[in-house]
Design a protein around this motif. Structure first.
Motif, PDB file in Angstrom:
ATOM      1  N   VAL A 182       0.862  -1.174   0.173  1.00  0.00           N
ATOM      2  CA  VAL A 182       0.056  -0.104   0.014  1.00  0.00           C
ATOM      3  C   VAL A 182       0.914   1.409   0.003  1.00  0.00           C
ATOM      4  O   VAL A 182       1.697   1.427   0.760  1.00  0.00           O
ATOM      5  CB  VAL A 182      -0.826   0.009   1.313  1.00  0.00           C
ATOM      6  N   SER A 183       0.620   2.015  -1.174  1.00  0.00           N
ATOM      7  CA  SER A 183       1.646   3.146  -1.156  1.00  0.00           C
ATOM      8  C   SER A 183       2.003   3.976   0.086  1.00  0.00           C
ATOM      9  O   SER A 183       0.946   4.342   0.935  1.00  0.00           O
ATOM     10  CB  SER A 183       0.862   4.267  -2.197  1.00  0.00           C
ATOM     11  N   SER A 184       3.306   4.245   0.524  1.00  0.00           N
ATOM     12  CA  SER A 184       3.560   4.887   1.642  1.00  0.00           C
ATOM     13  C   SER A 184       2.880   4.450   2.887  1.00  0.00           C
ATOM     14  O   SER A 184       3.132   5.238   3.973  1.00  0.00           O
ATOM     15  CB  SER A 184       3.339   6.406   1.288  1.00  0.00           C
ATOM     16  N   ALA A 185       2.391   3.486   3.179  1.00  0.00           N
ATOM     17  CA  ALA A 185       1.635   2.971   4.443  1.00  0.00           C
ATOM     18  C   ALA A 185       2.542   1.525   5.106  1.00  0.00           C
ATOM     19  O   ALA A 185       2.268   1.436   6.125  1.00  0.00           O
ATOM     20  CB  ALA A 185       0.145   2.779   4.008  1.00  0.00           C
ATOM     21  N   GLY A 186       2.302   0.463   4.027  1.00  0.00           N
ATOM     22  CA  GLY A 186       2.763  -0.891   4.473  1.00  0.00           C
ATOM     23  C   GLY A 186       2.335  -1.589   3.567  1.00  0.00           C
ATOM     24  O   GLY A 186       2.197  -1.468   2.359  1.00  0.00           O
ATOM     25  N   MET A 187       2.251  -2.921   4.215  1.00  0.00           N
ATOM     26  CA  MET A 187       1.731  -4.143   3.480  1.00  0.00           C
ATOM     27  C   MET A 187       0.259  -4.799   3.867  1.00  0.00           C
ATOM     28  O   MET A 187      -0.148  -4.544   4.994  1.00  0.00           O
ATOM     29  CB  MET A 187       2.609  -5.140   3.682  1.00  0.00           C
ATOM     30  N   ILE A 188      -0.244  -5.126   2.835  1.00  0.00           N
ATOM     31  CA  ILE A 188      -1.431  -6.004   3.332  1.00  0.00           C
ATOM     32  C   ILE A 188      -1.210  -7.433   2.671  1.00  0.00           C
ATOM     33  O   ILE A 188      -0.611  -7.453   1.698  1.00  0.00           O
ATOM     34  CB  ILE A 188      -2.741  -5.748   2.449  1.00  0.00           C
ATOM     35  N   THR A 189      -1.090  -8.411   3.253  1.00  0.00           N
ATOM     36  CA  THR A 189      -1.297  -9.750   3.120  1.00  0.00           C
ATOM     37  C   THR A 189      -2.679 -10.349   2.842  1.00  0.00           C
ATOM     38  O   THR A 189      -3.394 -10.609   3.883  1.00  0.00           O
ATOM     39  CB  THR A 189      -0.336 -10.560   3.971  1.00  0.00           C
ATOM     40  N   VAL A 190      -2.865 -10.936   1.579  1.00  0.00           N
ATOM     41  CA  VAL A 190      -4.352 -11.556   1.612  1.00  0.00           C
ATOM     42  C   VAL A 190      -4.002 -12.790   1.487  1.00  0.00           C
ATOM     43  O   VAL A 190      -2.870 -13.512   0.897  1.00  0.00           O
ATOM     44  CB  VAL A 190      -5.066 -11.223   0.138  1.00  0.00           C
ATOM     45  N   LEU A 191      -4.696 -13.803   2.568  1.00  0.00           N
ATOM     46  CA  LEU A 191      -4.520 -15.202   2.372  1.00  0.00           C
ATOM     47  C   LEU A 191      -5.809 -15.903   2.037  1.00  0.00           C
ATOM     48  O   LEU A 191      -6.943 -15.536   2.671  1.00  0.00           O
ATOM     49  CB  LEU A 191      -4.163 -15.524   3.880  1.00  0.00           C
ATOM     50  N   LEU A 192      -5.793 -16.780   0.814  1.00  0.00           N
ATOM     51  CA  LEU A 192      -6.979 -17.444   0.472  1.00  0.00           C
ATOM     52  C   LEU A 192      -6.755 -19.009   0.844  1.00  0.00           C
ATOM     53  O   LEU A 192      -5.695 -19.557   0.353  1.00  0.00           O
ATOM     54  CB  LEU A 192      -7.051 -17.274  -1.069  1.00  0.00           C
ATOM     55  N   THR A 193      -7.378 -19.422   1.809  1.00  0.00           N
ATOM     56  CA  THR A 193      -7.448 -20.881   2.260  1.00  0.00           C
ATOM     57  C   THR A 193      -8.349 -21.609   1.227  1.00  0.00           C
ATOM     58  O   THR A 193      -9.459 -21.098   1.186  1.00  0.00           O
ATOM     59  CB  THR A 193      -7.323 -20.726   3.534  1.00  0.00           C
ATOM     60  N   ILE A 194      -7.916 -22.756   0.982  1.00  0.00           N
ATOM     61  CA  ILE A 194      -9.008 -23.841  -0.103  1.00  0.00           C
ATOM     62  C   ILE A 194      -9.174 -24.897   0.866  1.00  0.00           C
ATOM     63  O   ILE A 194      -8.196 -25.553   1.568  1.00  0.00           O
ATOM     64  CB  ILE A 194      -8.266 -23.875  -1.150  1.00  0.00           C
ATOM     65  N   ASP A 195     -10.377 -25.068   1.188  1.00  0.00           N
ATOM     66  CA  ASP A 195     -10.925 -26.591   1.696  1.00  0.00           C
ATOM     67  C   ASP A 195     -11.346 -27.416   1.144  1.00  0.00           C
ATOM     68  O   ASP A 195     -10.875 -28.577   1.121  1.00  0.00           O
ATOM     69  CB  ASP A 195     -11.951 -25.973   2.961  1.00  0.00           C
ATOM     70  N   GLU A 196     -12.320 -26.869   0.229  1.00  0.00           N
ATOM     71  CA  GLU A 196     -12.995 -27.794  -0.873  1.00  0.00           C
ATOM     72  C   GLU A 196     -13.467 -27.087  -1.774  1.00  0.00           C
ATOM     73  O   GLU A 196     -13.591 -25.756  -2.050  1.00  0.00           O
ATOM     74  CB  GLU A 196     -14.473 -28.459  -0.217  1.00  0.00           C
ATOM     75  N   VAL A 197     -13.614 -27.907  -3.072  1.00  0.00           N
ATOM     76  CA  VAL A 197     -14.177 -27.313  -4.436  1.00  0.00           C
ATOM     77  C   VAL A 197     -15.515 -28.202  -4.752  1.00  0.00           C
ATOM     78  O   VAL A 197     -15.244 -29.312  -4.641  1.00  0.00           O
ATOM     79  CB  VAL A 197     -12.995 -27.558  -5.512  1.00  0.00           C
ATOM     80  N   GLU A 198     -16.442 -27.385  -5.037  1.00  0.00           N
ATOM     81  CA  GLU A 198     -17.679 -28.097  -5.361  1.00  0.00           C
ATOM     82  C   GLU A 198     -17.595 -28.771  -6.602  1.00  0.00           C
ATOM     83  O   GLU A 198     -16.928 -28.551  -7.567  1.00  0.00           O
ATOM     84  CB  GLU A 198     -18.927 -26.832  -5.381  1.00  0.00           C
TER      85      GLU A 198
END
Length: 152
Positions: free
Chosen positions: A136-152
Motif C-alpha cells: 500500500v503506497s507509503s503505508a505498509g503491506m496487506i497480506t491476503v491469504l486465500l485458504t482452500i478447503d473444498e471445491v464443489e
C-alpha cells in the motif's frame, strides 16, 4: 472447472476487488503457496467463502495501513475502536465485491460475516493457502491469504 482455474480466478478477482475498493495506490506482488500455521502480526479480518469453492479470505495488515485506507476513503483518521470496526467493514467490502466479480465469471460464491482478529495470532486448520502480498503506497503491506478447503 479445475481447482487451479478457480483459485486463479479468485486471486485475480481479489486483486480487482482490492483495487476497486481501496482508493490508494497498490502494488500487487507475486502470490505464493503457504503452509500452516500462518502468523498474523497485528490486525486482520477473516471471511468464510462457500459456493463454487470453500475456504476463507483473510486480509492481514497493520493499523497504520487501515488508518491510511480509512483516511483516503473518509478524509479522516480511523483511530481507537474504529480501527476494528473499519477493518471488518473493509473485509466485507472486498469480499462482497469479489463475489460480484466472480459471479460475472460464472463462479457463485457466498460469504460469512467478517471476524476481526487483533494481536499476534497463529492460524491453523487449512489444507492449502495462497498468500498474496500487496504494498500500500507509503503505508505498509496487506497480506491476503486465500485458504482452500473444498471445491464443489
Amino acid at each position: 472447472m479445475s481447482i487451479s482455474k478457480n483459485v486463479q480466478m479468485i486471486l485475480n478477482g481479489t486483486i480487482a476487488s482490492l483495487t476497486t475498493v481501496i482508493p490508494v495506490k497498490l502494488e500487487v506482488l507475486a502470490p505464493t503457496l503457504t503452509v500452516q500455521p500462518y502468523e498474523q502480526k497485528e490486525i486482520s479480518v477473516l471471511i468464510g467463502i462457500v459456493g463454487g469453492i470453500k475456504g476463507r479470505l483473510i486480509i492481514d495488515t497493520s493499523t497504520e495501513v487501515i488508518n491510511t485506507v480509512g483516511q483516503a476513503m473518509f478524509g479522516m483518521a480511523v483511530e481507537g475502536e474504529m480501527i476494528e470496526s473499519f477493518t471488518g467493514e473493509l473485509g466485507n467490502m472486498v469480499a462482497g465485491n469479489l463475489c460480484t466479480v466472480m459471479e460475472k465469471e460464472g463462479l457463485l460464491l457466498d460469504i460469512s460475516p467478517p471476524t476481526v482478529m487483533t494481536g499476534q495470532t497463529k492460524l491453523f486448520g487449512f489444507k492449502k493457502a495462497f498468500k498474496l502480498p500487496v504494498r500500500v503506497s507509503s503505508a505498509g503491506m496487506i497480506t491476503v491469504l486465500l485458504t482452500i478447503d473444498e471445491v464443489e
